[in-house]
Design a protein around this motif. Structure first.
Motif, PDB file in Angstrom:
ATOM      1  N   ASP A   1     -22.617 109.889 130.919  1.00 52.95           N
ATOM      2  CA  ASP A   1     -21.402 108.875 130.313  1.00 52.95           C
ATOM      3  C   ASP A   1     -20.848 108.904 129.359  1.00 52.95           C
ATOM      4  O   ASP A   1     -22.118 108.816 128.406  1.00 52.95           O
ATOM      5  CB  ASP A   1     -20.733 107.622 131.221  1.00 52.95           C
ATOM      6  N   SER A   2     -20.439 108.080 128.548  1.00 52.55           N
ATOM      7  CA  SER A   2     -19.959 108.333 126.662  1.00 52.55           C
ATOM      8  C   SER A   2     -21.731 107.049 126.532  1.00 52.55           C
ATOM      9  O   SER A   2     -21.818 107.363 125.467  1.00 52.55           O
ATOM     10  CB  SER A   2     -19.015 107.571 127.192  1.00 52.55           C
ATOM     11  N   ASN A   3     -22.086 106.912 127.387  1.00 52.79           N
ATOM     12  CA  ASN A   3     -23.405 105.982 126.482  1.00 52.79           C
ATOM     13  C   ASN A   3     -24.544 106.552 126.217  1.00 52.79           C
ATOM     14  O   ASN A   3     -25.313 106.445 125.184  1.00 52.79           O
ATOM     15  CB  ASN A   3     -24.214 104.788 128.051  1.00 52.79           C
ATOM     16  N   TYR A   4     -24.279 107.876 126.860  1.00 56.40           N
ATOM     17  CA  TYR A   4     -24.779 108.946 125.760  1.00 56.40           C
ATOM     18  C   TYR A   4     -25.169 109.236 124.797  1.00 56.40           C
ATOM     19  O   TYR A   4     -25.818 110.027 124.275  1.00 56.40           O
ATOM     20  CB  TYR A   4     -25.982 110.175 126.479  1.00 56.40           C
ATOM     21  N   GLY A   5     -23.726 109.245 124.355  1.00 51.33           N
ATOM     22  CA  GLY A   5     -23.588 110.143 122.541  1.00 51.33           C
ATOM     23  C   GLY A   5     -23.058 111.441 123.461  1.00 51.33           C
ATOM     24  O   GLY A   5     -22.976 111.960 124.537  1.00 51.33           O
TER      25      GLY A   5
END
Lengths: 114, 110
Positions: free
Chosen positions: A98-102
Motif C-alpha cells: 500500500d501507500s506506505n511503500y511509496g
C-alpha cells in the motif's frame, strides 16, 4: 529491471472517441494507482487497483471513466466519449504494497482531445 | 481545508543557498510522508520518505516531520540549478493511497 511502463506516451482523440491508456507495473508490484494532472496543478487521485480488484475508485468521475487490472496483462484506464476537459497527463504508479511503500511512477500519457 | 497543502510558489533561491519547502496535512492518522520532484513535462520522482517524527537526511536533502503539528518540510542544502523543479508533498493514510499537495515550484538562480 524495467520501471512502470505506460503507453502510449501521447494520445490525440477527437471529442466523442474513446481513449485507452495502458500501464504495466514494475516487476513484483501488485498495486496500481492512476492519477490525473492538469497543467499547473497537482496530482489528483483517480483509482487504486490490485489484480482483478478495484480497491478505491473514489477519485474516478462517475460517468465515462473505468479502470481494470486483469489477472494477465496491463492495467487499463478507459475514457469513453472524451471531451476537451479530459485533456491532461495521466500517470500510473505502482508499489509492492500500500501507500506506505511509496510509489514508482510511469512516464505518463499525455491525452489531448481536439 | 485541503487534505495536503504546500506553500505557494514559485520559490526562488540563489545557487548555494538553502531551499525550504513546507507542507501541512489534515489527516491525523497519516503514517507515511513523501517528497517527489517533478521536472517540467516529466513524471514525479521519489526523493525522500519519512515515517517518524524528527529529521531524516539523505545527501543534500533533509526531510522533517512533526506529527503533532501535522507538518512536513524538505530542506535542500547547497541548492543547484539542477534542483529547479516542482516539489510535491505526498501523504499516505488510511485506504492505501497517497494524497498529493499542489506542488511548490522551485527556481535556483545561478
Amino acid at each position: 529491471n524495467a520501471g512502470v511502463m505506460q503507453n502510449p506516451r501521447h494520445l490525440v482523440r477527437r471529442r466523442g472517441q474513446e481513449a485507452r491508456l495502458r500501464c504495466s507495473p514494475m516487476k513484483g508490484h501488485s498495486h496500481v494507482y492512476w492519477y490525473r494532472q492538469l497543467p499547473e496543478e497537482g496530482l489528483k487521485f483517480m483509482v487504486y487497483l490490485q489484480k482483478e480488484n478495484i480497491i478505491d475508485e473514489s477519485g474516478m468521475p462517475k460517468e465515462r471513466f473505468s479502470a481494470e487490472f486483469p489477472k494477465e496483462g496491463p492495467s487499463i484506464l478507459r475514457i469513453q466519449q472524451v471531451v476537451r476537459g479530459d485533456s491532461a497527463a495521466y500517470f500510473c504508479a505502482s508499489s509492492p504494497g500500500d501507500s506506505n511503500y511509496g510509489y514508482t511512477f510511469g512516464s505518463g500519457t499525455r491525452l489531448t482531445v481536439v | 481545508q485541503k487534505e495536503v497543502e504546500q506553500n505557494s510558489g514559485p520559490l526562488s533561491v540563489p545557487e548555494g543557498a538553502i531551499a525550504s519547502l513546507n507542507c501541512t496535512y489534515s489527516d491525523r492518522g497519516s503514517q507515511s510522508f513523501f517528497w517527489y520532484r517533478q521536472y517540467s513535462g516529466k513524471s514525479p520522482e521519489l526523493i525522500m520518505s519519512i515515517y517518524s517524527n524528527g529529521d531524516k537526511e539523505d545527501g543534500r536533502f533533509t526531510a522533517q516531520l512533526n506529527k503533532a503539528s501535522q507538518y512536513v518540510s524538505l530542506l535542500i542544502r547547497d541548492s543547484q540549478p539542477s534542483d529547479s523543479a516542482t516539489y510535491l508533498c505526498a501523504v499516505g493514510g488510511q485506504g492505501g493511497k497517497l494524497i498529493f499537495g499542489q506542488g511548490t515550484e522551485l527556481s535556483v538562480k545561478p
